[in-house]
Design an enzyme around this catalytic site. Structure first.
Site, mmCIF file in Angstrom:
data_model
loop_
_atom_site.group_PDB
_atom_site.id
_atom_site.type_symbol
_atom_site.label_atom_id
_atom_site.label_comp_id
_atom_site.label_asym_id
_atom_site.label_seq_id
_atom_site.Cartn_x
_atom_site.Cartn_y
_atom_site.Cartn_z
ATOM 1 N N GLU A 198 -18.869 -4.794 -3.775
ATOM 2 C CA GLU A 198 -17.538 -5.389 -3.655
ATOM 3 C C GLU A 198 -17.507 -6.822 -4.196
ATOM 4 O O GLU A 198 -16.559 -7.231 -4.842
ATOM 5 C CB GLU A 198 -17.104 -5.388 -2.183
ATOM 6 C CG GLU A 198 -15.689 -5.845 -1.931
ATOM 7 C CD GLU A 198 -14.640 -4.858 -2.419
ATOM 8 O OE1 GLU A 198 -15.016 -3.798 -2.966
ATOM 9 O OE2 GLU A 198 -13.442 -5.129 -2.263
ATOM 10 N N ASP A 254 -4.524 -8.977 -9.041
ATOM 11 C CA ASP A 254 -4.807 -8.032 -10.117
ATOM 12 C C ASP A 254 -3.594 -7.259 -10.594
ATOM 13 O O ASP A 254 -3.225 -7.298 -11.762
ATOM 14 C CB ASP A 254 -5.954 -7.087 -9.729
ATOM 15 C CG ASP A 254 -5.799 -6.495 -8.335
ATOM 16 O OD1 ASP A 254 -4.818 -6.831 -7.649
ATOM 17 O OD2 ASP A 254 -6.652 -5.690 -7.948
ATOM 18 N N GLU A 272 -12.066 1.226 -10.303
ATOM 19 C CA GLU A 272 -11.747 0.312 -11.409
ATOM 20 C C GLU A 272 -12.718 0.376 -12.585
ATOM 21 O O GLU A 272 -12.319 0.282 -13.741
ATOM 22 C CB GLU A 272 -11.623 -1.137 -10.904
ATOM 23 C CG GLU A 272 -10.347 -1.430 -10.123
ATOM 24 C CD GLU A 272 -10.370 -0.904 -8.688
ATOM 25 O OE1 GLU A 272 -11.459 -0.482 -8.222
ATOM 26 O OE2 GLU A 272 -9.319 -0.907 -8.031
ATOM 27 N N GLU A 275 0.831 -1.206 0.000
ATOM 28 C CA GLU A 275 0.000 0.000 0.000
ATOM 29 C C GLU A 275 0.862 1.252 0.000
ATOM 30 O O GLU A 275 0.578 2.228 -0.684
ATOM 31 C CB GLU A 275 -0.933 0.006 1.219
ATOM 32 C CG GLU A 275 -1.986 -1.097 1.202
ATOM 33 C CD GLU A 275 -3.118 -0.829 0.212
ATOM 34 O OE1 GLU A 275 -3.140 0.257 -0.404
ATOM 35 O OE2 GLU A 275 -3.972 -1.720 0.049
#
Ligand SMILES: *[C@@H]1O[C@H](CO)[C@@H](O)[C@H](O)[C@H]1NC(C)=O
Ligand SMILES: *[C@@H]1O[C@H](CO)[C@@H](O)[C@H](O)[C@H]1NC(C)=O
Ligand SMILES: *[C@@H]1O[C@H](CO)[C@@H](O)[C@H](O)[C@H]1NC(C)=O
Ligand SMILES: *[C@@H]1O[C@H](CO)[C@@H](O)[C@H](O)[C@H]1NC(C)=O
Ligand SMILES: *[C@@H]1O[C@H](CO)[C@@H](O)[C@H](O)[C@H]1NC(C)=O
Length: 574
Positions: free
Chosen positions: A373, A280, A394, A131
């Site tokens: 989600e 991803d 996204e 992160e």
């Protein structure tokens, strides 16, 4: 005299031309109006952050307070929170490149000056490597590249590479995390603690928490690679590459990866994987590293991994999860993180596949008003607990990429719908709030920094891409732009340098930002570039028993099917 019927034909033609130009100017006016709407959203979010939360990390829009969330990211159980940490201006760092894209140079400069003078990483705080890399390091590296781009002339005062200095300082603090038996990094690192202490404290850490271990191993290469090039210190790229290669070596015989492993033993713990959370940006970074650094190796890895994904996870327009060892489907779920995938497919020119998946996500978005989600595909219902929508970018991101590639005005309509939903459901007086439950639209007191870094940015770029026209950019997984520079491409043949792609004879099918490779092509130099969407038939003589034996066509990127006579081909389209 002109016969009357020609008059009407002329009139018709005239009306047709008039209506096309009217609809074009109508469209341009709409894009401008939408762009201003997005700018307004960004500033509403940003100004509230600056007023109520800065220099803490993120805004709590309902109570108009702050949260020092950099130490909480990925820390689901909120363990080992520091006592004395007052934030790192996370949302400001994340906003910098968006400010540039929206043309707010003065505010960008203000931010750069504040960070140069006041930001320090010498804090006793345990952060999640992944992160912190994508948000903080990526934000700083990108802002530095923008600030030092003399053609942009963003800063009035002088710039002495302060942001690069900060990025380098942070990069050094990451290095101890890579000192593991396998080279795969620990998920957590204390910014202040020295190496030996770290080893003792975290020797049992598994690189998994936040379910994104691969991210800790696979998704560092853009930021760390760029840092190495800019500082001349090879260590950052080297540790990131070592982790990537180690991870690569752990693929199954089907060329699939799991989602969780133990970094000290290098053994898989969770074997089920898909293209959503946990994996991803691993795929994303292989392709983008190829575009940014030009190394052939990244392309080879990406292509092999992409083919395996299309083969084992794809089911029509959907992607399910599968066991990396057997390829057997495990979970039939749509997650909102998967919605980035069509955007990635646009980069390689696989427009048909991108378009069809994007439509499915849109369908779910319309059903709920936003993208939940997790959605259970096999039961056609919401996941019982993961019903939230934390303002994720996204879907907007994919919409932007598809519009860039096709200029189909339909995507503008989709963008308009996204903007309207966000304003309708999530805008509050103190900013934009996440949705806790999409069935009730109950809000949660959190405005994630990625709303500023990504959601607003991709929506803005959908309606106004003038930023993209100046040079070619790769966006990191957090939406921070990195320019594609030929000087970073030393090892590439000239023809690969994106500024030189106009020399190619074949029409380009995707956007100007890309190094898309579909269809397969042969360059002037005689070099053959394989199409990314190409999946060979199971048998090399094209014979088949069922459609399952057929692959994907390298020219059209369409799935081949098995004919009555037992041969694979694009029969539907003949
Ligand atoms: C954080 O803020 C508190 C309260 O203002 C202050 O006492 C403390 O010294 C600050 N911590 C650091 C590391 O600056
Ligand atoms: C730049 O941002 C600041 C702070 O949000 C705002 O007050 C100012 O109007 C913006 N300027 C432009 C040109 O958008
Ligand atoms: C750094 O922080 C101090 C204290 O908040 C502030 O007074 C100063 O203006 C900041 N520096 C810059 C360049 O903004
Ligand atoms: C996307 O798919 C839809 C529905 O199949 C089709 O009508 C549309 O033309 C496609 N758009 C592109 C750009 O391929
Ligand atoms: C573009 O490619 C051609 C040959 O393919 C080469 O001669 C030329 O120097 C290249 N130009 C740039 C700007 O790289």
């Amino acid at each position: 005299m002109i016969p009357p019927r020609y008059y009407s034909a002329c009139l018709l033609l005239f009306l047709l031309l008039l209506s096309t130009s009217l609809s074009q100017s109508h469209r341009a006016a709409k894009k401008k109006r939408m762009r201003e709407k997005v700018r307004n959203m960004f500033h509403h979010a940003y100004d509230n952050y600056m007023t109520h939360a800065f220099p803490h990390d993120e805004l709590k829009p309902l109570t108009k307070t702050f949260t020092d969330s950099l130490v909480e990211l990925g820390n689901l159980k909120l363990e080992r929170l520091p006592q004395d940490y007052n934030g790192s201006a996370l949302s400001l760092i994340e906003s910098l490149s968006s400010l540039v894209i929206m043309g707010n140079d003065t505010e960008f400069e203000k931010g750069v000056r504040w960070l140069s003078e006041n930001l320090t990483f010498d804090v006793d705080a345990r952060i999640n490597l992944f992160e912190c890399n994508i948000r903080v390091l990526g934000g700083l590296v990108s802002a530095h590249l923008l600030a030092s781009d003399s053609s942009k002339n963003l800063l009035k005062g002088s710039y002495k590479n302060q942001l690069l200095g900060l990025a380098e300082d942070l990069g050094k603090r990451f290095l101890p995390a890579f000192d593991t038996p396998t080279g795969l990094p620990y998920a957590w690192v204390n910014l202040k603690v020295k190496l030996s202490v770290l080893k003792l404290a975290y020797s049992k850490t598994i690189c998994v928490i936040a379910s994104n271990f691969q991210l800790c191993a696979g998704s560092l290469i853009l930021e760390m690679g760029a840092l190495s090039i800019m500082t001349g210190d090879p260590r950052y790229e080297s540790v990131a590459l070592r982790a990537l290669r180690k991870l690569w070596s752990m693929q199954s015989s089907l060329k699939l990866f799991g989602t969780t492993l133990d970094v000290s033993t290098g053994k898989w713990i969770e074997h089920s994987a898909g293209i959503g959370a946990g994996v991803d940006s691993f795929y994303e970074y292989l392709l983008k590293a190829h575009i940014l650094f030009g190394k052939e190796d990244y392309w080879r890895m990406f292509h092999s991994a992409y083919v395996a994904v299309q083969k084992h996870f794809r089911h029509g327009p959907w992607y399910h999860e599968a066991d990396m060892r057997t390829g057997r489907a495990t979970y039939w779920q749509l997650t909102s993180l998967q919605a980035f995938w069509p955007g990635l497919q646009v980069l390689i020119g696989d427009i048909p596949a991108a378009n069809s998946s994007h439509r499915e996500f849109f369908h779910v978005w319309k059903q709920f008003g936003v993208l939940p989600e997790r959605y259970l595909l096999d039961h056609q219902m919401l996941h019982p607990t993961e019903k939230y929508y934390p303002l994720r970018p996204e879907f907007a991101e994919s919409t932007f990429y598809l519009y860039q590639a096709t200029k189909d005005p339909w995507y503008i309509e989709v963008g308009e719908l996204i903007v309207n939903s966000l304003n309708l459901y999530t805008r509050v007086e103190g900013g934009f709030a996440s949705i806790k439950d999409v069935t009730t639209m109950q809000l949660e007191d959190h405005q994630h920094s990625f709303f500023l870094a990504e959601t607003c940015k991709y929506l803005y770029l959908l309606f106004d891409d003038s930023f993209m026209l100046e040079s070619n950019y790769v966006f990191t997984t957090e939406g921070h732009p990195l320019p594609v520079l030929s000087t970073w491409h030393e090892e590439l043949p000239e023809a690969y340098i994106p500024t030189n792609w106009t020399n190619l004879k074949r029409p380009r099918r995707a956007s100007a930002m890309s190094l898309q490779v579909c269809p397969a092509m042969t360059l002037d130099s005689g070099q053959h570039i394989e199409s990314a969407c190409h999946i060979p038939d199971v048998r090399s003589d094209y014979k088949c028993l069922t459609d399952e034996d057929c692959g994907v066509d390298s020219i059209t990127c369409r799935r081949r099917s098995c004919s009555m006579a037992g041969y694979c081909g694009l029969w539907l389209f003949l």
